[in-house]
Design a protein around this motif. Structure first.
Motif, PDB file in Angstrom:
ATOM      1  N   UNK A   1      39.035 -14.358 -18.793  1.00  0.00           N
ATOM      2  CA  UNK A   1      38.136 -15.179 -19.592  1.00  0.00           C
ATOM      3  C   UNK A   1      36.910 -14.405 -20.036  1.00  0.00           C
ATOM      4  N   UNK A   2      35.974 -15.113 -20.628  1.00  0.00           N
ATOM      5  CA  UNK A   2      34.798 -14.460 -21.195  1.00  0.00           C
ATOM      6  C   UNK A   2      33.549 -14.715 -20.363  1.00  0.00           C
ATOM      7  N   UNK A   3      32.721 -13.687 -20.297  1.00  0.00           N
ATOM      8  CA  UNK A   3      31.446 -13.741 -19.591  1.00  0.00           C
ATOM      9  C   UNK A   3      30.352 -13.288 -20.542  1.00  0.00           C
ATOM     10  N   UNK A   4      29.137 -13.714 -20.262  1.00  0.00           N
ATOM     11  CA  UNK A   4      27.973 -13.349 -21.055  1.00  0.00           C
ATOM     12  C   UNK A   4      27.211 -12.256 -20.313  1.00  0.00           C
ATOM     13  N   UNK A   5      27.050 -11.114 -20.964  1.00  0.00           N
ATOM     14  CA  UNK A   5      26.437  -9.983 -20.302  1.00  0.00           C
ATOM     15  C   UNK A   5      24.917 -10.133 -20.251  1.00  0.00           C
ATOM     16  N   UNK A   6      24.348  -9.644 -19.163  1.00  0.00           N
ATOM     17  CA  UNK A   6      22.896  -9.654 -19.010  1.00  0.00           C
ATOM     18  C   UNK A   6      22.281  -8.633 -19.976  1.00  0.00           C
ATOM     19  N   UNK A   7      21.123  -8.977 -20.534  1.00  0.00           N
ATOM     20  CA  UNK A   7      20.427  -8.079 -21.465  1.00  0.00           C
ATOM     21  C   UNK A   7      21.312  -7.695 -22.655  1.00  0.00           C
ATOM     22  N   UNK A   8      22.135  -8.644 -23.114  1.00  0.00           N
ATOM     23  CA  UNK A   8      23.005  -8.386 -24.255  1.00  0.00           C
ATOM     24  C   UNK A   8      22.170  -8.020 -25.483  1.00  0.00           C
ATOM     25  N   UNK A   9      22.614  -7.014 -26.266  1.00  0.00           N
ATOM     26  CA  UNK A   9      21.795  -6.542 -27.392  1.00  0.00           C
ATOM     27  C   UNK A   9      21.873  -7.411 -28.641  1.00  0.00           C
ATOM     28  N   UNK A  10      22.883  -8.267 -28.764  1.00  0.00           N
ATOM     29  CA  UNK A  10      23.062  -9.066 -29.974  1.00  0.00           C
ATOM     30  C   UNK A  10      22.313 -10.383 -29.929  1.00  0.00           C
ATOM     31  N   UNK A  11      22.794 -11.336 -30.706  1.00  0.00           N
ATOM     32  CA  UNK A  11      22.143 -12.627 -30.806  1.00  0.00           C
ATOM     33  C   UNK A  11      22.847 -13.644 -29.921  1.00  0.00           C
ATOM     34  N   UNK A  12      22.069 -14.355 -29.104  1.00  0.00           N
ATOM     35  CA  UNK A  12      22.640 -15.317 -28.171  1.00  0.00           C
ATOM     36  C   UNK A  12      23.374 -16.435 -28.907  1.00  0.00           C
ATOM     37  N   UNK A  13      22.843 -16.872 -30.043  1.00  0.00           N
ATOM     38  CA  UNK A  13      23.507 -17.924 -30.801  1.00  0.00           C
ATOM     39  C   UNK A  13      24.910 -17.494 -31.226  1.00  0.00           C
ATOM     40  N   UNK A  14      25.053 -16.234 -31.633  1.00  0.00           N
ATOM     41  CA  UNK A  14      26.366 -15.736 -32.035  1.00  0.00           C
ATOM     42  C   UNK A  14      27.310 -15.665 -30.839  1.00  0.00           C
ATOM     43  N   UNK A  15      26.774 -15.350 -29.676  1.00  0.00           N
ATOM     44  CA  UNK A  15      27.612 -15.304 -28.477  1.00  0.00           C
ATOM     45  C   UNK A  15      28.223 -16.675 -28.204  1.00  0.00           C
ATOM     46  N   UNK A  16      27.426 -17.712 -28.306  1.00  0.00           N
ATOM     47  CA  UNK A  16      27.954 -19.055 -28.081  1.00  0.00           C
ATOM     48  C   UNK A  16      28.861 -19.500 -29.232  1.00  0.00           C
ATOM     49  N   UNK A  17      28.602 -19.035 -30.441  1.00  0.00           N
ATOM     50  CA  UNK A  17      29.535 -19.300 -31.539  1.00  0.00           C
ATOM     51  C   UNK A  17      30.910 -18.724 -31.211  1.00  0.00           C
ATOM     52  N   UNK A  18      30.925 -17.530 -30.631  1.00  0.00           N
ATOM     53  CA  UNK A  18      32.185 -16.887 -30.281  1.00  0.00           C
ATOM     54  C   UNK A  18      32.899 -17.656 -29.166  1.00  0.00           C
ATOM     55  N   UNK A  19      32.157 -18.037 -28.127  1.00  0.00           N
ATOM     56  CA  UNK A  19      32.760 -18.786 -27.030  1.00  0.00           C
ATOM     57  C   UNK A  19      33.328 -20.118 -27.519  1.00  0.00           C
ATOM     58  N   UNK A  20      32.625 -20.777 -28.408  1.00  0.00           N
ATOM     59  CA  UNK A  20      33.134 -22.023 -28.978  1.00  0.00           C
ATOM     60  C   UNK A  20      34.400 -21.780 -29.782  1.00  0.00           C
ATOM     61  N   UNK A  21      34.418 -20.676 -30.521  1.00  0.00           N
ATOM     62  CA  UNK A  21      35.576 -20.384 -31.377  1.00  0.00           C
ATOM     63  C   UNK A  21      36.836 -20.113 -30.551  1.00  0.00           C
ATOM     64  N   UNK A  22      36.710 -19.303 -29.507  1.00  0.00           N
ATOM     65  CA  UNK A  22      37.913 -18.959 -28.740  1.00  0.00           C
ATOM     66  C   UNK A  22      38.371 -20.103 -27.840  1.00  0.00           C
TER      67      UNK A  22
END
Length: 358
Positions: free
Chosen positions: A266-287
């Motif tokens: 499955x997917x995890x959210x990395x600490x100190x991720x360099x991108x945008x948090x909103x996009x990370x959740x967009x990706x999690x919602x998509x998959x």
């Protein structure tokens, strides 16, 4: 991907050390997903691309231990795709940040059987670290023109001298020791004794004598089968589907005398991720979208974490893949759950020796 962010990603990649190479599939967006090869398939995250106007950028790893070392050495990603046996290790190393499940649509639809697995998604403090996405098995694959069903009834076939130079298993310590554990009669590797570790390692040394190649991704194993280079593989359902579609005479035996191995990733959210948090959740919602379920089952041969999406698939399709009953799926298998750090290190070190011929 904008030029500044690309430079940051490549700079991070350069810090991981000589000899360590990262492969990228540049999508144009700021989000970096550290994943297994093949999961960059646009149909697995179509809603993300539709909303953000660009594909994520994917970087690839061969197994989770490799990914762990690369990130510990400085590589940065927003999201990564580990499996059940690695989540606690990554979390304990301080690499992850907890998920805000209120931002993930369909969270309540995640398969309850998977979510109930001890210490997998949610810890005792109530924090959630892992969103199950795919689940499946590692089992015996064989060419039916070169191997009879009777020969393929036991996993010990991998060490049969008859198949010298005709075997492939993954360059993946978890799958390798899952195979060896099953052969020595061990279904729960968390309590592996010193003698069992020796017996399992000895079996892998026997298998090594027959190895044509250690595969690292689906392309390796698919090409080996389609090119008639191998007769036997310890592999995943994706290969069965791909080779069947190509007309390669292949079968998977999930019911050998010793059983098979099961996994949940499955997917995890990395600490100190360099991108945008909103996009990370967009990706999690998509998959996690329920319409991904059927594609996951039919195109990849794996189960999908979204239970509602799985329930909407024709039961015959699920039964053909062995995913119609999670309890039955997990019964009499070795589930790849986390092992103690010292045992995992022994496995990693020993597997490297075995591959080197020692």
């Amino acid at each position: 991907m904008n030029s500044m962010f690309r430079r940051l990603v490549l700079a991070a990649a350069c810090t991981i050390g000589a000899g360590a190479v990262l492969a990228f599939a540049e999508g144009g967006g700021d989000l970096v997903v550290f994943d297994w090869s093949g999961y960059e398939d646009p149909l697995l995250h179509a809603a993300y691309t539709a909303k953000n106007g660009a594909e994520p950028t994917f970087a690839f790893f061969g197994d989770e231990d490799e990914a762990f070392e690369k990130m510990r050495a400085g590589f940065k990603a927003d999201i990564a795709h580990p499996c059940s046996q690695s989540v606690s290790k990554w979390r304990d190393a301080g690499m992850l940040q907890p998920l805000d499940t209120s931002r993930i649509s369909g969270w309540k639809d995640l398969n309850p059987g998977i979510m109930a697995m001890k210490n997998l998604a949610t810890t005792d403090d109530g924090k959630t670290w892992f969103m199950p996405f795919d689940w499946g098995n590692t089992a015996l694959l064989y060419r039916t023109d070169n191997v009879t069903p009777q020969e393929a009834q036991s996993l010990r076939i991998f060490a049969d001298p008859k198949f010298k130079g005709r075997v492939t298993i993954g360059d993946n310590v978890d799958d390798a020791y899952a195979l060896a554990s099953l052969v020595i009669g061990l279904k729960d590797w968390t309590g592996m004794t010193d003698q069992q570790f020796k017996d399992a390692s000895d079996f892998l040394r026997q298998v090594h004598k027959n190895i044509r190649l250690y595969w690292t991704d689906s392309t390796d194993i698919d090409q080996a089968f389609s090119g008639n280079e191998v007769d036997l593989a310890w592999g995943w359902g994706q290969t069965l589907i791909a080779m069947t579609q190509q007309g390669v005479p292949i079968a998977m035996n999930r019911d050998t005398k010793e059983g098979m191995s099961t996994w949940v990733c499955g997917y995890v959210l990395m600490k100190d991720a360099p991108g945008k948090l909103d996009q990370a959740y967009d990706f999690l919602n998509a998959v996690n979208a329920p319409d991904v379920s059927k594609y996951m089952v039919t195109a990849f041969g794996y189960g999908h974490g979204n239970g509602a999406g799985m329930a909407a698939i024709d039961q015959k399709v699920l039964a053909d893949r062995g995913y119609d009953d999670l309890g039955k799926f997990l019964d009499k298998t070795l589930f790849q759950q986390p092992v103690a750090p010292e045992l995992k290190k022994r496995m990693i070190d020993e597997f490297e020796k075995i591959k080197a011929g020692y």
